[in-house]
Design a protein around this motif. Structure first.
Motif, PDB file in Angstrom:
ATOM      1  N   THR A 172       3.532  -2.979   4.095  1.00  0.00           N
ATOM      2  CA  THR A 172       4.492  -1.910   4.390  1.00  0.00           C
ATOM      3  C   THR A 172       4.504  -0.832   3.302  1.00  0.00           C
ATOM      4  OG1 THR A 172       6.217  -3.212   3.354  1.00  0.00           O
ATOM      5  CG2 THR A 172       6.014  -3.384   5.764  1.00  0.00           C
ATOM      6  N   THR A 173       3.419  -0.749   2.543  1.00  0.00           N
ATOM      7  CA  THR A 173       3.330   0.277   1.497  1.00  0.00           C
ATOM      8  C   THR A 173       3.688   1.652   2.057  1.00  0.00           C
ATOM      9  OG1 THR A 173       1.543  -0.952   0.463  1.00  0.00           O
ATOM     10  CG2 THR A 173       1.763   1.353  -0.177  1.00  0.00           C
ATOM     11  N   SER A 174       4.537   2.378   1.340  1.00  0.00           N
ATOM     12  CA  SER A 174       4.890   3.739   1.777  1.00  0.00           C
ATOM     13  C   SER A 174       4.071   4.740   0.979  1.00  0.00           C
ATOM     14  CB  SER A 174       6.380   3.994   1.547  1.00  0.00           C
ATOM     15  OG  SER A 174       6.632   4.096   0.154  1.00  0.00           O
ATOM     16  N   PHE A 175       4.044   5.973   1.455  1.00  0.00           N
ATOM     17  CA  PHE A 175       3.334   7.008   0.713  1.00  0.00           C
ATOM     18  C   PHE A 175       3.989   7.230  -0.650  1.00  0.00           C
ATOM     19  CE2 PHE A 175       2.679  11.625  -0.230  1.00  0.00           C
ATOM     20  CZ  PHE A 175       1.352  11.504  -0.603  1.00  0.00           C
ATOM     21  N   ALA A 176       5.326   7.151  -0.701  1.00  0.00           N
ATOM     22  CA  ALA A 176       6.036   7.319  -1.974  1.00  0.00           C
ATOM     23  C   ALA A 176       5.590   6.259  -2.994  1.00  0.00           C
ATOM     24  CB  ALA A 176       7.544   7.257  -1.751  1.00  0.00           C
ATOM     25  N   ASP A 177       5.328   5.026  -2.514  1.00  0.00           N
ATOM     26  CA  ASP A 177       4.827   3.964  -3.417  1.00  0.00           C
ATOM     27  C   ASP A 177       3.488   4.372  -4.035  1.00  0.00           C
ATOM     28  OD1 ASP A 177       6.962   2.346  -2.716  1.00  0.00           O
ATOM     29  OD2 ASP A 177       5.852   1.300  -1.122  1.00  0.00           O
ATOM     30  N   LEU A 178       2.598   4.898  -3.167  1.00  0.00           N
ATOM     31  CA  LEU A 178       1.260   5.286  -3.639  1.00  0.00           C
ATOM     32  C   LEU A 178       1.351   6.441  -4.642  1.00  0.00           C
ATOM     33  CD1 LEU A 178      -0.554   5.209  -0.179  1.00  0.00           C
ATOM     34  CD2 LEU A 178      -0.766   3.520  -2.024  1.00  0.00           C
ATOM     35  N   LEU A 179       2.265   7.350  -4.349  1.00  0.00           N
ATOM     36  CA  LEU A 179       2.468   8.511  -5.208  1.00  0.00           C
ATOM     37  C   LEU A 179       2.987   8.089  -6.584  1.00  0.00           C
ATOM     38  CD1 LEU A 179       2.103  11.490  -4.806  1.00  0.00           C
ATOM     39  CD2 LEU A 179       4.410  11.626  -3.857  1.00  0.00           C
ATOM     40  N   ARG A 180       3.905   7.157  -6.544  1.00  0.00           N
ATOM     41  CA  ARG A 180       4.500   6.657  -7.786  1.00  0.00           C
ATOM     42  C   ARG A 180       3.419   6.000  -8.647  1.00  0.00           C
ATOM     43  NH1 ARG A 180       7.240   1.970  -8.831  1.00  0.00           N
ATOM     44  NH2 ARG A 180       8.827   2.145 -10.470  1.00  0.00           N
ATOM     45  N   GLU A 181       2.600   5.196  -8.001  1.00  0.00           N
ATOM     46  CA  GLU A 181       1.490   4.532  -8.695  1.00  0.00           C
ATOM     47  C   GLU A 181       0.581   5.551  -9.369  1.00  0.00           C
ATOM     48  OE1 GLU A 181      -1.434   2.043  -6.371  1.00  0.00           O
ATOM     49  OE2 GLU A 181       0.455   1.017  -5.863  1.00  0.00           O
ATOM     50  N   GLN A 182       0.238   6.611  -8.620  1.00  0.00           N
ATOM     51  CA  GLN A 182      -0.642   7.647  -9.143  1.00  0.00           C
ATOM     52  C   GLN A 182      -0.005   8.352 -10.341  1.00  0.00           C
ATOM     53  OE1 GLN A 182      -3.719   8.513  -8.600  1.00  0.00           O
ATOM     54  NE2 GLN A 182      -3.735  10.409  -9.822  1.00  0.00           N
ATOM     55  N   LEU A 183       1.285   8.671 -10.220  1.00  0.00           N
ATOM     56  CA  LEU A 183       1.977   9.380 -11.302  1.00  0.00           C
ATOM     57  C   LEU A 183       2.025   8.535 -12.566  1.00  0.00           C
ATOM     58  CD1 LEU A 183       4.934  11.041  -9.396  1.00  0.00           C
ATOM     59  CD2 LEU A 183       3.172  12.229 -10.693  1.00  0.00           C
ATOM     60  N   VAL A 184       2.287   7.251 -12.398  1.00  0.00           N
ATOM     61  CA  VAL A 184       2.353   6.365 -13.557  1.00  0.00           C
ATOM     62  C   VAL A 184       0.996   6.306 -14.244  1.00  0.00           C
ATOM     63  CG1 VAL A 184       2.680   3.968 -14.282  1.00  0.00           C
ATOM     64  CG2 VAL A 184       4.284   5.012 -12.673  1.00  0.00           C
ATOM     65  N   SER A 185      -0.075   6.193 -13.452  1.00  0.00           N
ATOM     66  CA  SER A 185      -1.399   6.087 -14.087  1.00  0.00           C
ATOM     67  C   SER A 185      -1.875   7.441 -14.613  1.00  0.00           C
ATOM     68  CB  SER A 185      -2.421   5.499 -13.106  1.00  0.00           C
ATOM     69  OG  SER A 185      -2.845   6.482 -12.200  1.00  0.00           O
ATOM     70  N   GLU A 186      -1.423   8.524 -13.976  1.00  0.00           N
ATOM     71  CA  GLU A 186      -1.906   9.853 -14.392  1.00  0.00           C
ATOM     72  C   GLU A 186      -1.171  10.361 -15.631  1.00  0.00           C
ATOM     73  OE1 GLU A 186      -2.324  12.529 -11.005  1.00  0.00           O
ATOM     74  OE2 GLU A 186      -1.991  14.255 -12.306  1.00  0.00           O
ATOM     75  N   SER A 187       0.162  10.220 -15.648  1.00  0.00           N
ATOM     76  CA  SER A 187       0.912  10.852 -16.737  1.00  0.00           C
ATOM     77  C   SER A 187       1.709   9.855 -17.564  1.00  0.00           C
ATOM     78  CB  SER A 187       1.859  11.895 -16.153  1.00  0.00           C
ATOM     79  OG  SER A 187       2.682  11.290 -15.181  1.00  0.00           O
ATOM     80  N   GLY A 188       1.683   8.590 -17.168  1.00  0.00           N
ATOM     81  CA  GLY A 188       2.430   7.589 -17.922  1.00  0.00           C
ATOM     82  C   GLY A 188       3.941   7.739 -17.783  1.00  0.00           C
ATOM     83  N   LEU A 189       4.367   8.581 -16.844  1.00  0.00           N
ATOM     84  CA  LEU A 189       5.807   8.793 -16.627  1.00  0.00           C
ATOM     85  C   LEU A 189       6.471   7.507 -16.166  1.00  0.00           C
ATOM     86  CD1 LEU A 189       6.430  12.099 -14.627  1.00  0.00           C
ATOM     87  CD2 LEU A 189       7.487  11.410 -16.786  1.00  0.00           C
ATOM     88  N   LYS A 190       7.662   7.247 -16.698  1.00  0.00           N
ATOM     89  CA  LYS A 190       8.436   6.114 -16.201  1.00  0.00           C
ATOM     90  C   LYS A 190       9.326   6.635 -15.070  1.00  0.00           C
ATOM     91  CE  LYS A 190       7.626   3.017 -19.716  1.00  0.00           C
ATOM     92  NZ  LYS A 190       6.249   3.442 -19.949  1.00  0.00           N
ATOM     93  N   ILE A 191       9.057   6.156 -13.863  1.00  0.00           N
ATOM     94  CA  ILE A 191       9.715   6.730 -12.691  1.00  0.00           C
ATOM     95  C   ILE A 191      10.541   5.690 -11.950  1.00  0.00           C
ATOM     96  CG2 ILE A 191       9.286   7.801 -10.440  1.00  0.00           C
ATOM     97  CD1 ILE A 191       6.597   8.745 -11.681  1.00  0.00           C
ATOM     98  N   ARG A 192      11.799   6.059 -11.660  1.00  0.00           N
ATOM     99  CA  ARG A 192      12.604   5.174 -10.835  1.00  0.00           C
ATOM    100  C   ARG A 192      12.296   5.396  -9.364  1.00  0.00           C
ATOM    101  NH1 ARG A 192      18.876   5.374 -12.505  1.00  0.00           N
ATOM    102  NH2 ARG A 192      18.511   5.361 -14.739  1.00  0.00           N
TER     103      ARG A 192
END
Ligand SMILES: [Zn+2]
Length: 429
Positions: free
Chosen positions: A187-207
């Protein structure tokens, strides 16, 4: 800046700018490096003579200017305008489509996209994301997947025998790009994939991902093409080419005269937005710069609105008036339409021709066939909003609004030389 350096740097600029947000961010870092100071529209501005400044709206429109040595009210401003956006496919707010184990994303067509060339390309994804960070703050960040992450496969000719004579594109059903395969239970959502990308790209800690404006783009970068490298092919030449030319002109001009570059978002959808050319951005900046003298300053100013033109295509020669078919590599094109789809008048065109002649550089003139409709751009909107003398000009190109467009390798540099000179000219009129 010489010719080869200009084209190589242009390629770098195009590749670094897959979306309007990235284009503005690329321009911002170049302005910062050149000592321009960022202005915040929420604060008071204390502008000094002989300095460079810039302001950004929505992260996707930018105005940069040099105050020059003289009083702006009596010297006028040498302005250049362009737009940061290009037609593309944007990800819908609830984009998830799951069919036969494929995970696809629903897309909205932004602007007048030429849809056919989007099939069978390696697509990547980029744009702006607004997130809730770990400290509970809502903040914007840019994202760029950088590598090919999606594709829109064509339907094979065997399953559509009339594909070459009679295929049309249904934007709702034919376009959703395939992003991956997932088990039915996932049930992965697009927001999940986006969050994953942001964490790996910028190291941002995202809620949480709270919102986004993302578009697909061609993962193939810009390149020189032609047996003798006569051409340059890339996505978004309309109109990042003009943004780049305007920026280089402003950066490399003498700085003695008041000069300004405006790069607006939303041209491809009519320009009516807070940061579009029909909106108040440019007028607001001029008001703060010129104060009560704004009207006088504008009366002494001129804007050159740069947006690409249609070169005459050797396979479709009858699409142009025989006397007004611009040829690639024979110079920038002065765009004339007396019905005011272009804001050029004989006076603004004359000034351009004069500067160009002085520099020994070529120029061409376009008027649409009398039995065809004419395109438009930010020129007439800015002219009508501000009441400023305007010239519409652009580099001739092929395949406008395709995922891959094409120009001659000479014309961008030619336009740059003329605009740089325009920006340092003592007398505009
Ligand atoms: Zn354009």
């Amino acid at each position: 800046m010489e010719h080869t350096e200009f084209n190589n740097d242009l390629i770098e600029f195009l590749n670094a700018s897959p979306t309007p947000w990235h284009a503005v961010s690329t321009m911002k870092s170049r302005l910062d490096a050149a000592g321009f100071q960022q202005l915040d529209e929420r604060e008071e501005w204390a502008l000094e003579q002989g300095r460079g400044y810039y302001a950004i709206r929505n992260g996707s429109s930018l105005i940069a200017f040099r105050t020059g040595k003289n009083d702006v009210v009596t010297s006028g401003i040498r302005m250049v305008g362009a737009h940061t956006d290009s037609p593309c496919l944007k990800v819908k707010p609830n984009p998830e489509i799951r069919r036969k184990g494929f995970f696809q994303l629903g897309v909205e067509v932004y602007g007048g996209v030429l849809l056919n060339p989007w099939f069978d390309r390696d697509l990547s994804l980029a744009g702006r994301v607004t997130v809730l960070d770990e400290d509970g703050k809502v903040r914007d960040t840019l994202v760029d997947f950088s590598k090919p992450v999606a594709i829109i496969p064509s339907l094979a000719i065997h399953l559509d025998r009339e594909a070459n004579s009679n295929r049309s594109v249904n934007a709702q059903t034919d376009l959703p790009p395939v992003v991956m395969q997932l088990p039915e239970t996932d049930t992965t959502s697009f927001a999940d994939l986006l969050r994953e990308q942001l964490v790996s790209e910028s190291g941002l800690k995202i809620r949480k991902v709270l919102g986004y404006e993302l578009s697909f783009y061609d993962a193939q970068g810009a390149s020189s093409v032609g047996l003798r490298q006569e051409f340059l092919a890339s996505a978004r030449l309309d109109n990042l080419l003009s943004c780049y030319i305007g920026l280089q002109s402003l950066l490399n001009t003498s700085g003695d005269e008041a000069a300004l570059l405006v790069c607006n978002d939303h041209e491809e959808v009519g320009s009516m937005s807070a940061e579009g050319a029909q909106g108040p951005f440019l007028g607001a900046v001029l008001e703060r710069w010129c104060g009560a003298g704004k009207g006088r300053a504008i009366a002494r100013s001129m804007i050159i609105s740069a947006d690409n033109a249609h070169g005459v295509h050797p396979n479709f020669m009858d699409k142009h008036d025989e006397n007004h078919g611009p040829i690639l590599n024979q110079g920038p094109v002065i765009k004339v339409n007396h019905n005011q789809r272009y804001a050029t008048n004989s006076r603004s065109a004359a000034l351009y021709r004069h500067i160009s002649d002085e520099l020994g550089l070529p120029h061409q003139t376009f008027v649409v066939r009398s039995d065809m409709g004419c395109g438009s751009t930010i020129g007439p909107l800015t002219a009508g909003n501000l009441g400023v003398t305007t010239l519409d000009i652009g580099v001739p190109q092929f395949a406008m609004h395709s995922i891959r467009e094409m120009i001659g390798s000479q014309d961008g540099y030619t336009l740059y030389q003329v605009l740089r000179e325009f920006m340092q000219r003592e007398e505009v009129f």
